[in-house]
Design a protein around this motif. Structure first.
Motif, PDB file in Angstrom:
ATOM      1  N   CYS A  95     -12.382 -91.570  14.008  1.00  0.00           N
ATOM      2  CA  CYS A  95     -12.512 -92.751  14.505  1.00  0.00           C
ATOM      3  C   CYS A  95     -12.669 -93.919  13.328  1.00  0.00           C
ATOM      4  O   CYS A  95     -12.208 -95.041  13.422  1.00  0.00           O
ATOM      5  CB  CYS A  95     -13.663 -92.909  15.354  1.00  0.00           C
ATOM      6  N   SER A  96     -13.747 -93.437  12.203  1.00  0.00           N
ATOM      7  CA  SER A  96     -13.952 -94.512  11.466  1.00  0.00           C
ATOM      8  C   SER A  96     -12.642 -94.692  10.334  1.00  0.00           C
ATOM      9  O   SER A  96     -12.439 -95.812  10.390  1.00  0.00           O
ATOM     10  CB  SER A  96     -14.998 -93.784  10.405  1.00  0.00           C
ATOM     11  N   THR A  97     -11.873 -93.860  10.281  1.00  0.00           N
ATOM     12  CA  THR A  97     -10.815 -93.934   9.332  1.00  0.00           C
ATOM     13  C   THR A  97      -9.668 -94.801  10.156  1.00  0.00           C
ATOM     14  O   THR A  97      -8.976 -95.778   9.523  1.00  0.00           O
ATOM     15  CB  THR A  97      -9.939 -92.724   8.698  1.00  0.00           C
ATOM     16  N   PHE A  98      -9.426 -94.483  11.375  1.00  0.00           N
ATOM     17  CA  PHE A  98      -8.436 -95.350  12.107  1.00  0.00           C
ATOM     18  C   PHE A  98      -8.968 -96.804  12.191  1.00  0.00           C
ATOM     19  O   PHE A  98      -8.341 -97.716  11.971  1.00  0.00           O
ATOM     20  CB  PHE A  98      -8.448 -94.725  13.573  1.00  0.00           C
ATOM     21  N   GLY A  99     -10.183 -97.034  12.498  1.00  0.00           N
ATOM     22  CA  GLY A  99     -10.765 -98.515  12.476  1.00  0.00           C
ATOM     23  C   GLY A  99     -10.572 -99.308  11.083  1.00  0.00           C
ATOM     24  O   GLY A  99     -10.181-100.244  11.138  1.00  0.00           O
ATOM     25  N   TYR A 100     -10.796 -98.684  10.078  1.00  0.00           N
ATOM     26  CA  TYR A 100     -10.542 -99.050   8.753  1.00  0.00           C
ATOM     27  C   TYR A 100      -8.842 -99.381   8.725  1.00  0.00           C
ATOM     28  O   TYR A 100      -8.656-100.875   8.179  1.00  0.00           O
ATOM     29  CB  TYR A 100     -10.958 -98.238   7.552  1.00  0.00           C
ATOM     30  N   CYS A 101      -8.178 -98.851   9.076  1.00  0.00           N
ATOM     31  CA  CYS A 101      -6.613 -98.923   9.038  1.00  0.00           C
ATOM     32  C   CYS A 101      -6.459-100.288   9.730  1.00  0.00           C
ATOM     33  O   CYS A 101      -5.526-101.042   9.401  1.00  0.00           O
ATOM     34  CB  CYS A 101      -5.905 -97.648   9.462  1.00  0.00           C
ATOM     35  N   SER A 102      -6.901-100.319  10.838  1.00  0.00           N
ATOM     36  CA  SER A 102      -6.908-101.635  11.489  1.00  0.00           C
ATOM     37  C   SER A 102      -7.058-102.942  10.936  1.00  0.00           C
ATOM     38  O   SER A 102      -6.622-103.853  10.877  1.00  0.00           O
ATOM     39  CB  SER A 102      -7.509-101.424  13.070  1.00  0.00           C
ATOM     40  N   ILE A 103      -8.257-102.797  10.277  1.00  0.00           N
ATOM     41  CA  ILE A 103      -8.795-104.159   9.524  1.00  0.00           C
ATOM     42  C   ILE A 103      -7.921-104.365   8.273  1.00  0.00           C
ATOM     43  O   ILE A 103      -7.734-105.406   8.025  1.00  0.00           O
ATOM     44  CB  ILE A 103     -10.330-103.973   9.194  1.00  0.00           C
ATOM     45  N   ALA A 104      -7.565-103.282   7.612  1.00  0.00           N
ATOM     46  CA  ALA A 104      -6.671-103.327   6.365  1.00  0.00           C
ATOM     47  C   ALA A 104      -5.280-104.018   6.487  1.00  0.00           C
ATOM     48  O   ALA A 104      -4.737-104.799   5.948  1.00  0.00           O
ATOM     49  CB  ALA A 104      -6.655-102.112   5.525  1.00  0.00           C
ATOM     50  N   ILE A 105      -4.909-103.469   7.936  1.00  0.00           N
ATOM     51  CA  ILE A 105      -3.623-104.097   7.978  1.00  0.00           C
ATOM     52  C   ILE A 105      -3.538-105.483   8.303  1.00  0.00           C
ATOM     53  O   ILE A 105      -2.745-106.277   7.872  1.00  0.00           O
ATOM     54  CB  ILE A 105      -2.731-103.456   9.240  1.00  0.00           C
ATOM     55  N   ALA A 106      -4.634-105.738   9.371  1.00  0.00           N
ATOM     56  CA  ALA A 106      -4.535-107.207   9.750  1.00  0.00           C
ATOM     57  C   ALA A 106      -4.885-108.240   8.527  1.00  0.00           C
ATOM     58  O   ALA A 106      -4.277-109.221   8.319  1.00  0.00           O
ATOM     59  CB  ALA A 106      -5.920-107.423  10.745  1.00  0.00           C
ATOM     60  N   GLY A 107      -5.891-107.731   7.588  1.00  0.00           N
ATOM     61  CA  GLY A 107      -6.294-108.435   6.442  1.00  0.00           C
ATOM     62  C   GLY A 107      -4.997-108.688   5.399  1.00  0.00           C
ATOM     63  O   GLY A 107      -4.730-109.657   5.046  1.00  0.00           O
ATOM     64  N   GLY A 108      -4.602-107.650   5.127  1.00  0.00           N
ATOM     65  CA  GLY A 108      -3.571-107.530   4.014  1.00  0.00           C
ATOM     66  C   GLY A 108      -2.164-108.423   4.536  1.00  0.00           C
ATOM     67  O   GLY A 108      -1.516-109.033   3.688  1.00  0.00           O
ATOM     68  N   ALA A 109      -1.981-108.420   5.732  1.00  0.00           N
ATOM     69  CA  ALA A 109      -0.677-109.115   6.454  1.00  0.00           C
ATOM     70  C   ALA A 109      -0.945-110.369   5.997  1.00  0.00           C
ATOM     71  O   ALA A 109       0.008-111.208   5.934  1.00  0.00           O
ATOM     72  CB  ALA A 109      -0.502-108.824   7.670  1.00  0.00           C
ATOM     73  N   ARG A 110      -2.375-110.874   6.337  1.00  0.00           N
ATOM     74  CA  ARG A 110      -2.460-112.378   6.204  1.00  0.00           C
ATOM     75  C   ARG A 110      -2.275-112.915   4.654  1.00  0.00           C
ATOM     76  O   ARG A 110      -1.640-114.084   4.489  1.00  0.00           O
ATOM     77  CB  ARG A 110      -3.951-112.822   6.508  1.00  0.00           C
ATOM     78  N   VAL A 111      -2.718-112.130   3.573  1.00  0.00           N
ATOM     79  CA  VAL A 111      -2.447-112.280   2.424  1.00  0.00           C
ATOM     80  C   VAL A 111      -0.981-112.354   2.165  1.00  0.00           C
ATOM     81  O   VAL A 111      -0.417-113.245   1.433  1.00  0.00           O
ATOM     82  CB  VAL A 111      -3.322-111.454   1.353  1.00  0.00           C
TER      83      VAL A 111
END
Length: 444
Positions: free
Chosen positions: A290-306
């Motif tokens: 659960c912890s790693t899945f949640g991290y992936c969600s944030i990293a994809i959202a943030g990285g896409a904005r950059v």
């Protein structure tokens, strides 16, 4: 008829969502594994706790600096935007080149693989399912985020709460095992005496485990009342992480002892196994998934904005700059980042990329926070709704510490550090070739 207005990001994130992004962006898999590394480089539980506390305080200094930067420039792109304004397009491009094109997708690929590994352990699937499950997780996260930041926030909020539940369970179990003799956890380990220089080096893995606090700034263009929300969410989120990390390490020390923690390859699972047997280890595998899945969600959202902001500046393919008007999501950027992460999973090259870009990531933190000095000097007439306390000492302390961390990392792993600097250097001719291509396209 008036020309249609270009689509833009929609401010839909409140303080709860923003704080969850900070917590979820920092707490990934590190706190479930890294404490063993820190214990191996120290001589007592007291030293372990002091190092995790010190790492948390240093990271809080950086977070307060990012709070001022976010309040000054509450728009998508985060560090890329600060570097572009303060130091010019080339340093900003080098950040994007290293982070949005290599580090972000590399970290997503690595953490998604960790998620799949633990998920397979939890449900008893064979190892052959790890890659397909990791690819499926990234595909699902990208699909959800295509519907906008609210849909993505719902997923990451859910999994951040679940990971906090796993952390709380570790704390309770560790303290339960230590009932009546908690003080023994802080006694020096006579079998594990290490020199002072090694103890200083133990701060490195602790600091790396505190990384990821910058993702909220990447998403600042979608935060409601950003001048108020960003500083509060960054402070609240990071203080929560520091408290969790220190308490988890006390639980590890209390439940396993310093020697047991130093010898463990999976301290979270070992701690749970002592109370609940193999079923406890399975429960923790679910928590880490659960912890790693949640991290992936944030990293994809943030990285896409950059990636989207880079493209809007003409520093990447123009279609990536498009924001879907109805959802306010950078759909092409999300698909591009997720697709590249999937390629890295299938090729198995993500671990090398992560090792090679660690120095670049921390350099971006150092130079990103150094832009505060530029904003304070050049924009005296532009008041900021939030100012970092203790200026200029806090940004100086953080920047100096990060540069020392980079130097220590380069000394310990010169090959990886050299490759990281080489990747950054390759970005220089790529930048000028891209600018030349852009000018040629505009002249046609």
């Amino acid at each position: 008829m008036p020309a249609p207005q270009p689509a833009h990001y929609l401010r839909r994130l409140g303080i709860w969502d923003a704080a969850m992004i900070v917590i979820g962006g920092v707490i990934g898999a590190g706190i479930f594994r890294t404490p063993a590394t820190v214990a191996q480089l120290t001589s007592s539980g007291t030293e372990v706790i002091v190092l995790w506390t010190l790492g948390g305080m240093l990271t809080l200094a950086g977070v307060l600096c990012y709070a001022e930067l976010g309040a000054r420039r509450p728009q998508a792109g985060g560090t890329y935007v600060y570097l572009r304004e303060a130091f010019g397009q080339l340093p900003a491009f080098l950040f994007g080149w290293t982070m949005a094109l290599i580090n972000y997708p590399g970290s997503v690929a690595a953490v998604a693989t960790t998620f799949a590994d633990y998920a397979c352990q939890a449900v008893g699937l064979p190892h052959e399912w790890v890659k397909p499950l990791a690819v499926g997780a990234i595909s699902f996260i990208v699909a959800v985020n295509l519907f906008g930041i609210r849909a993505g926030a719902w997923v990451q909020n859910t999994f951040t709460v679940l990971k906090l539940g796993a952390v709380a369970l570790l704390i309770v179990v560790g303290l339960y095992l230590a009932r009546g003799h908690l003080g023994l956890a802080f006694v020096a380990d006579p079998t594990h005496d290490v020199p002072t220089s090694t103890i200083v080096g133990a701060l490195l893995p602790a600091l790396f485990a505190y990384g990821g606090f910058h993702y909220l700034n990447d998403l600042a263009g979608e935060v409601r009342e950003p001048q108020r929300t960003l500083p509060r969410a960054l402070g609240l989120g990071m203080v929560s992480v520091v408290v969790c990390y220190v308490l988890v390490n006390i639980a590890y020390m209390a439940g396993l002892g310093h020697a047991g923690l130093a010898a463990s390859t999976a301290p979270a699972a070992d701690l749970m196994r002592r109370v609940f047997g193999e079923s406890g280890a399975t429960v923790m595998a679910v928590g880490i998934a659960c912890s790693t899945f949640g991290y992936c969600s944030i990293a994809i959202a943030g990285g896409a904005r950059v990636l989207q902001v880079m493209s809007a500046d003409g520093m990447f393919f123009r279609p990536i700059a498009r924001i879907e008007p109805r959802t306010g999501a950078p759909q092409f950027a999300l698909v591009a980042l997720g697709g590249w992460a999937i390629v890295l999973i299938l090729s198995g090259s993500f671990n090398a990329l992560l090792n090679y870009t660690t120095v670049g990531e921390w350099l971006s933190h150092a130079f990103g926070i150094a832009t505060i000095f530029w904003y304070r000097r050049k924009l005296k007439s532009e008041p900021s709704p939030y100012l970092v306390p203790g200026y200029p000492w806090l940004p100086l302390i953080f920047t100096t510490t990060v540069l020392c961390v980079i130097a220590a990392t380069a000394f310990a792993a010169p090959g990886d550090a050299g490759m990281s600097l080489l990747i950054i250097a390759i970005g220089v001719p790529v930048y000028y070739l891209w600018r030349r291509r852009q000018r040629t396209a505009e002249s046609v």
